[in-house]
Structure formats: structure tokens, C-alpha cells
Design a protein around this motif. Structure first.
Motif, PDB file in Angstrom:
ATOM      1  N   SER A 139     -14.304 -30.154  -5.141  1.00 48.21           N
ATOM      2  CA  SER A 139     -14.369 -30.411  -3.713  1.00 48.21           C
ATOM      3  C   SER A 139     -13.116 -29.931  -3.018  1.00 48.21           C
ATOM      4  O   SER A 139     -13.150 -29.497  -1.874  1.00 48.21           O
ATOM      5  CB  SER A 139     -14.607 -31.899  -3.456  1.00 48.21           C
ATOM      6  N   SER A 140     -11.972 -30.002  -3.694  1.00 43.08           N
ATOM      7  CA  SER A 140     -10.727 -29.502  -3.123  1.00 43.08           C
ATOM      8  C   SER A 140     -10.799 -27.997  -2.911  1.00 43.08           C
ATOM      9  O   SER A 140     -10.396 -27.477  -1.870  1.00 43.08           O
ATOM     10  CB  SER A 140      -9.548 -29.860  -4.042  1.00 43.08           C
ATOM     11  N   PHE A 141     -11.328 -27.296  -3.920  1.00 42.72           N
ATOM     12  CA  PHE A 141     -11.445 -25.842  -3.820  1.00 42.72           C
ATOM     13  C   PHE A 141     -12.406 -25.448  -2.699  1.00 42.72           C
ATOM     14  O   PHE A 141     -12.097 -24.591  -1.872  1.00 42.72           O
ATOM     15  CB  PHE A 141     -11.930 -25.282  -5.160  1.00 42.72           C
ATOM     16  N   THR A 142     -13.584 -26.078  -2.651  1.00 44.58           N
ATOM     17  CA  THR A 142     -14.553 -25.710  -1.628  1.00 44.58           C
ATOM     18  C   THR A 142     -14.061 -26.091  -0.241  1.00 44.58           C
ATOM     19  O   THR A 142     -14.316 -25.368   0.725  1.00 44.58           O
ATOM     20  CB  THR A 142     -15.912 -26.382  -1.897  1.00 44.58           C
ATOM     21  N   ALA A 143     -13.329 -27.210  -0.126  1.00 40.15           N
ATOM     22  CA  ALA A 143     -12.776 -27.587   1.178  1.00 40.15           C
ATOM     23  C   ALA A 143     -11.789 -26.546   1.659  1.00 40.15           C
ATOM     24  O   ALA A 143     -11.774 -26.178   2.846  1.00 40.15           O
ATOM     25  CB  ALA A 143     -12.102 -28.958   1.082  1.00 40.15           C
ATOM     26  N   GLU A 144     -10.977 -26.030   0.759  1.00 39.85           N
ATOM     27  CA  GLU A 144     -10.017 -24.990   1.132  1.00 39.85           C
ATOM     28  C   GLU A 144     -10.728 -23.713   1.540  1.00 39.85           C
ATOM     29  O   GLU A 144     -10.328 -23.040   2.492  1.00 39.85           O
ATOM     30  CB  GLU A 144      -9.069 -24.731  -0.040  1.00 39.85           C
ATOM     31  N   VAL A 145     -11.802 -23.378   0.827  1.00 33.99           N
ATOM     32  CA  VAL A 145     -12.565 -22.175   1.166  1.00 33.99           C
ATOM     33  C   VAL A 145     -13.141 -22.280   2.571  1.00 33.99           C
ATOM     34  O   VAL A 145     -12.988 -21.384   3.405  1.00 33.99           O
ATOM     35  CB  VAL A 145     -13.689 -21.948   0.135  1.00 33.99           C
ATOM     36  N   PHE A 146     -13.808 -23.396   2.867  1.00 35.70           N
ATOM     37  CA  PHE A 146     -14.459 -23.536   4.163  1.00 35.70           C
ATOM     38  C   PHE A 146     -13.467 -23.722   5.298  1.00 35.70           C
ATOM     39  O   PHE A 146     -13.817 -23.512   6.466  1.00 35.70           O
ATOM     40  CB  PHE A 146     -15.462 -24.695   4.125  1.00 35.70           C
ATOM     41  N   ALA A 147     -12.225 -24.105   4.989  1.00 40.51           N
ATOM     42  CA  ALA A 147     -11.211 -24.254   6.031  1.00 40.51           C
ATOM     43  C   ALA A 147     -10.639 -22.910   6.463  1.00 40.51           C
ATOM     44  O   ALA A 147     -10.033 -22.810   7.533  1.00 40.51           O
ATOM     45  CB  ALA A 147     -10.087 -25.160   5.545  1.00 40.51           C
ATOM     46  N   GLN A 165      -2.375 -22.779   6.601  1.00 44.17           N
ATOM     47  CA  GLN A 165      -1.544 -23.146   7.734  1.00 44.17           C
ATOM     48  C   GLN A 165      -0.371 -24.022   7.285  1.00 44.17           C
ATOM     49  O   GLN A 165       0.765 -23.845   7.753  1.00 44.17           O
ATOM     50  CB  GLN A 165      -2.371 -23.890   8.785  1.00 44.17           C
ATOM     51  N   GLU A 166      -0.637 -24.952   6.371  1.00 39.39           N
ATOM     52  CA  GLU A 166       0.427 -25.840   5.899  1.00 39.39           C
ATOM     53  C   GLU A 166       1.541 -25.063   5.217  1.00 39.39           C
ATOM     54  O   GLU A 166       2.728 -25.361   5.413  1.00 39.39           O
ATOM     55  CB  GLU A 166      -0.159 -26.879   4.938  1.00 39.39           C
ATOM     56  N   SER A 167       1.175 -24.066   4.418  1.00 39.44           N
ATOM     57  CA  SER A 167       2.206 -23.280   3.743  1.00 39.44           C
ATOM     58  C   SER A 167       2.983 -22.434   4.745  1.00 39.44           C
ATOM     59  O   SER A 167       4.178 -22.177   4.556  1.00 39.44           O
ATOM     60  CB  SER A 167       1.587 -22.387   2.660  1.00 39.44           C
ATOM     61  N   GLY A 168       2.334 -22.006   5.821  1.00 39.61           N
ATOM     62  CA  GLY A 168       3.040 -21.285   6.871  1.00 39.61           C
ATOM     63  C   GLY A 168       4.058 -22.162   7.577  1.00 39.61           C
ATOM     64  O   GLY A 168       5.165 -21.715   7.918  1.00 39.61           O
ATOM     65  N   GLU A 169       3.679 -23.417   7.807  1.00 38.36           N
ATOM     66  CA  GLU A 169       4.615 -24.348   8.441  1.00 38.36           C
ATOM     67  C   GLU A 169       5.833 -24.576   7.550  1.00 38.36           C
ATOM     68  O   GLU A 169       6.978 -24.561   8.022  1.00 38.36           O
ATOM     69  CB  GLU A 169       3.905 -25.670   8.725  1.00 38.36           C
ATOM     70  N   ALA A 213       0.581 -17.714  10.361  1.00 34.14           N
ATOM     71  CA  ALA A 213       1.215 -17.433  11.646  1.00 34.14           C
ATOM     72  C   ALA A 213       1.035 -18.598  12.615  1.00 34.14           C
ATOM     73  O   ALA A 213       1.952 -18.947  13.366  1.00 34.14           O
ATOM     74  CB  ALA A 213       0.639 -16.150  12.244  1.00 34.14           C
ATOM     75  N   VAL A 214      -0.152 -19.210  12.601  1.00 33.92           N
ATOM     76  CA  VAL A 214      -0.382 -20.394  13.441  1.00 33.92           C
ATOM     77  C   VAL A 214       0.580 -21.508  13.033  1.00 33.92           C
ATOM     78  O   VAL A 214       1.190 -22.177  13.877  1.00 33.92           O
ATOM     79  CB  VAL A 214      -1.846 -20.856  13.326  1.00 33.92           C
ATOM     80  N   GLY A 215       0.732 -21.722  11.728  1.00 36.61           N
ATOM     81  CA  GLY A 215       1.684 -22.728  11.251  1.00 36.61           C
ATOM     82  C   GLY A 215       3.095 -22.424  11.685  1.00 36.61           C
ATOM     83  O   GLY A 215       3.857 -23.321  12.077  1.00 36.61           O
ATOM     84  N   ALA A 216       3.471 -21.136  11.647  1.00 40.49           N
ATOM     85  CA  ALA A 216       4.813 -20.736  12.084  1.00 40.49           C
ATOM     86  C   ALA A 216       5.026 -21.044  13.562  1.00 40.49           C
ATOM     87  O   ALA A 216       6.081 -21.549  13.955  1.00 40.49           O
ATOM     88  CB  ALA A 216       5.023 -19.252  11.815  1.00 40.49           C
ATOM     89  N   CYS A 217       4.021 -20.781  14.384  1.00 33.89           N
ATOM     90  CA  CYS A 217       4.135 -21.060  15.823  1.00 33.89           C
ATOM     91  C   CYS A 217       4.326 -22.556  16.078  1.00 33.89           C
ATOM     92  O   CYS A 217       5.105 -22.960  16.952  1.00 33.89           O
ATOM     93  CB  CYS A 217       2.898 -20.548  16.558  1.00 33.89           C
ATOM     94  N   HIS A 218       3.614 -23.388  15.322  1.00 31.52           N
ATOM     95  CA  HIS A 218       3.761 -24.845  15.477  1.00 31.52           C
ATOM     96  C   HIS A 218       5.190 -25.274  15.202  1.00 31.52           C
ATOM     97  O   HIS A 218       5.785 -26.054  15.962  1.00 31.52           O
ATOM     98  CB  HIS A 218       2.808 -25.571  14.536  1.00 31.52           C
ATOM     99  N   VAL A 219       5.770 -24.780  14.118  1.00 27.53           N
ATOM    100  CA  VAL A 219       7.130 -25.174  13.745  1.00 27.53           C
ATOM    101  C   VAL A 219       8.147 -24.639  14.756  1.00 27.53           C
ATOM    102  O   VAL A 219       9.102 -25.346  15.111  1.00 27.53           O
ATOM    103  CB  VAL A 219       7.450 -24.687  12.321  1.00 27.53           C
ATOM    104  N   LEU A 220       7.945 -23.430  15.219  1.00 26.07           N
ATOM    105  CA  LEU A 220       8.862 -22.877  16.215  1.00 26.07           C
ATOM    106  C   LEU A 220       8.870 -23.731  17.474  1.00 26.07           C
ATOM    107  O   LEU A 220       9.936 -24.010  18.047  1.00 26.07           O
ATOM    108  CB  LEU A 220       8.470 -21.431  16.529  1.00 26.07           C
ATOM    109  N   ARG A 221       7.697 -24.146  17.925  1.00 25.17           N
ATOM    110  CA  ARG A 221       7.635 -25.007  19.119  1.00 25.17           C
ATOM    111  C   ARG A 221       8.339 -26.336  18.868  1.00 25.17           C
ATOM    112  O   ARG A 221       9.047 -26.849  19.734  1.00 25.17           O
ATOM    113  CB  ARG A 221       6.181 -25.231  19.525  1.00 25.17           C
ATOM    114  N   GLU A 222       8.133 -26.899  17.673  1.00 24.81           N
ATOM    115  CA  GLU A 222       8.777 -28.168  17.348  1.00 24.81           C
ATOM    116  C   GLU A 222      10.296 -28.050  17.367  1.00 24.81           C
ATOM    117  O   GLU A 222      11.000 -29.037  17.628  1.00 24.81           O
ATOM    118  CB  GLU A 222       8.314 -28.649  15.967  1.00 24.81           C
TER     119      GLU A 222
END
Length: 379
Positions: A115-123, A271-275, A299-308
Motif C-alpha cells: 500500500s505504501s508503494f501504490t500510494a506513492e505511485v498514485f501521488a 515533494q517531501e524530499s525536495g523540501e 521543485a514545488v517542495g523547494a518553493c515551499h521551503v524558500l517561502r518559509e
């Protein structure tokens, strides 16, 4: 009143033959895709099929053609088998079809490796784009994909067994890990398959891929043209060919521009690894003014951290992603990104496989797509 010459039940091959003025055997040959039929006769039979409303019986047709008209779409990893009590990681062929024409497995337990693998795939929006491209190519041809997951040795064996039993005509494989043995297992078994992305090991399998180094070059050139001089990169997994190639292309372009030192942090295309990577880069290089992330989610994760951290994008730090996924358009500001035409690449996978199944091309081949830069608000 004129009596309807057709039988009261569903139209049959005999009805089509009468309407086309040919024999039942000829109709059968056309319906079953036999190639050595005169094109004029083929067209006459197709018109008669449309006029009578005849629908081929899939089970009967499979007895003649020895084809199921099903294609296994396999998302594969390289994990080990779970502990005996963890049954979630044993992906099976999917169950009932949803409205998108993809059969899915529906009885997977909650929790565990599977379920962890499939959740990551669908995310990850990448996989949805692959499915879209495959379905859009197969559906008009009367075929459909059976979605399977294979992240353990047991699940990989099940995929190979499923194909050997003739439950699907061939496989389209999307591998998520460089050490994935499934492509070699399939080809060693003599089963028809096409792979998304160049295999990390020498394997006699056809594949489609992107010119990743050229895409990374586009990103580097754009950051340099903006005047960025303290540039870092968030790489993908460096044991994956795409991650290696994107880093190599970016690093080479920066070196050619007189910037041989490139701060980097490795991510996992999430996204988490990008953050996490962006936080490390900021801590070590607080004056950076440009970032290239090897996919949009990072890149989305990076933008979140930059704003923070009070950094404006793109005024203080320009950010470029890779893929041109739905995450790029949803990001604020919208991401400048390198486009990977995933839907077209997935459709090409399906085309290569169907050509092989038809016997028109059994040679191992590769098709490489070209990237392009999509400029939006982040850089």
C-alpha cells in the motif's frame, strides 16, 4: 410490411457476410485482423459490420487469434519480499475497470509495503500521465491495460507468470528503480514488452525515453540568462539513469559557463524530499539565487521551503522544475519547467508493443523524445 431479414437476436457473422456479399470465412478473417485480405474487401466488410451493428465475441475471437486484447501496464520497483505477515505487497492483476478503461486491483489491504508503494505511485502525477497516454492509444483499437504493481520478488514472479499464461498479450513496464530485475525477467522469458526509460542494465528490450541531458541544459541556460550566478540543484535519485543524466547535463552546461562548482542535494522525486533538500542547500548556501530541481514535485517542495525562509520566488531565488506535470501549473508561482511529453511517450510505448505483437517489427529499438522549456512565473 417488409420482413427484417436479420435474425431476432444479435447480428452474426452470416449477417455481415450477406450484407458485404462475401463468405463467412472472409468476414472472420477481416474481423480477426488477418492481413492478407484485399483492402477493398476489408472496407466492404467494415461497412457491413457498421450497418448490421455486429459486435465480435471477444472470447471466440481470442480462440482464433490467441490474443486477449489486454496489455499489462506494470509499475515496478526493486524491493525485497515483505515479512510473511505483511501480505499487502503482493500486487495482483487489477480487478473491475473504472471509467478510464484501466482495470485495477481493488482488494489490497491497508498498510504495509504494497500500500505504501501504490500510494506513492498514485501521488505522483507522472504515472497518471502514463496511464492517460496508454489508454488513449489502446482504447480506439479495442484493447485495454491491466494495471499491475511489482515491487517485490514475489510480485515480479506473478507478473511473469501472468504473461506466460497468456492472460495479457504483452507488457508495458514503468520501472521506478535502477536495480529493478523485472525487465530482464520478462525478456529472458521471451515475452513481448516495452520499457519506459532506458534500462540501467544492458537488456534486450525496446524502450522510449527523453533526452534528459538536453532538458537539463535548457534549465541551466535559462537560469544563467536570468543572471543567476549562485545556482544549486536538487537531483533525482542518482542510481536512476534519468537522475544521472539530468545532473550530468546541468553540471556540464554550468561548467561550460565557467561555473564548475555546483552545490547539490539528492532527492527521491517526491515533494517531501525536495523540501528536505532545499532546507539543506539553504543552510549550507544561504546566498543562492537559482535552483534546478530534477522534477516538478521536488521543485514545488523547494518553493515551499524558500517561502518559509522569507525568500521570494523568483525575485530572490529562481526555481525550475522538470516534467511539466500538473504540479507545475498548480504551484504558486507556476513553475518554469522542462517539458517531458509523457502522454506521447506512453502512447509510443503502446505502438511499439502492438507492432511487435502484429509481427511487423520484432527488432529491439529505442525512441528518444526531445524536451522543451516551458517558461512560467518561477524563473
Amino acid at each position: 410490411m417488409t420482413e427484417d431479414p436479420r435474425p431476432a437476436g444479435s447480428p452474426t457473422l452470416e449477417d455481415v457476410a450477406r450484407a458485404a456479399g462475401v463468405s463467412r470465412a472472409t468476414v472472420s478473417r477481416v474481423v480477426n485482423g488477418v492481413r492478407n485480405v484485399d483492402p477493398v474487401i476489408q472496407e466492404s466488410v467494415r461497412q457491413a459490420v457498421a450497418a448490421t451493428g455486429y459486435t465480435p465475441n471477444r472470447a471466440a475471437r481470442s480462440l482464433v487469434t490467441r490474443r486477449t486484447d489486454a496489455i499489462a501496464l506494470v509499475v515496478s520497483g526493486a524491493g525485497d519480499d515483505p515479512a510473511p505477515e505483511d501480505e499487502a505487497a503482493a500486487p495482483h492483476p487489477a480487478g473491475p475497470k473504472d471509467g478510464d478503461g484501466v482495470a485495477r486491483h481493488t482488494d489490497e489491504p491497508d498498510g504495509g509495503a504494497g500500500s505504501s508503494f501504490t500510494a506513492e505511485v498514485f501521488a505522483d502525477p507522472f504515472f497518471g500521465r502514463v496511464v492517460t497516454g496508454v489508454v488513449n492509444y489502446l482504447r480506439p483499437r479495442g484493447m485495454y491495460p491491466v494495471l499491475m504493481f511489482a515491487e517485490t520478488s514475489r510480485a515480479r514472479d506473478e507478473v511473469v507468470s501472468y504473461l506466460r499464461q497468456g492472460s495479457a498479450d504483452g507488457a508495458l513496464v514503468v520501472s521506478t528503480h535502477a536495480d529493478d530485475p523485472l525487465p530482464a525477467l520478462i525478456t529472458d522469458a521471451g515475452l513481448p514488452a516495452v520499457l519506459y526509460a532506458r534500462p540501467s542494465r544492458p537488456t534486450r528490450i525496446s524502450y522510449v525515453d527523453l533526452a534528459h541531458q538536453d532538458g537539463a541544459r535548457l534549465a541551466a541556460e535559462h537560469l544563467l540568462a536570468r543572471g543567476c550566478r549562485r545556482i544549486a540543484t536538487i537531483t533525482g535519485p542518482l542510481d536512476v539513469p534519468a537522475g544521472q543524466d539530468r545532473l550530468a547535463g546541468f553540471r556540464d552546461t554550468m561548467a561550460r559557463a565557467g561555473q564548475p562548482y555546483l552545490p547539490l542535494a539528492e532527492g527521491r522525486f517526491t515533494q517531501e524530499s525536495g523540501e528536505a533538500a532545499m532546507a539543506r542547500l539553504l543552510a549550507e548556501h544561504p546566498d543562492l539565487d537559482g535552483v534546478f530541481a530534477a522534477n516538478d514535485l521536488m521543485a514545488v517542495g523547494a518553493c515551499h521551503v524558500l517561502r518559509e525562509h522569507g525568500r521570494r520566488v523568483p525575485e530572490d531565488v529562481a526555481v525550475i522544475g522538470f516534467d511539466d506535470s500538473s504540479a507545475a501549473a498548480a504551484c504558486r508561482p507556476p513553475l518554469t519547467t522542462v517539458r517531458q511529453p509523457v502522454e506521447e511517450m506512453a502512447a509510443e510505448m503502446a505502438r511499439l508493443l502492438l507492432d511487435r505483437l502484429a509481427g511487423s517489427d520484432r527488432a529491439v529499438t529505442s525512441v528518444i523524445f526531445e524536451p522543451s522549456l516551458v517558461v512560467r512565473g518561477s524563473a
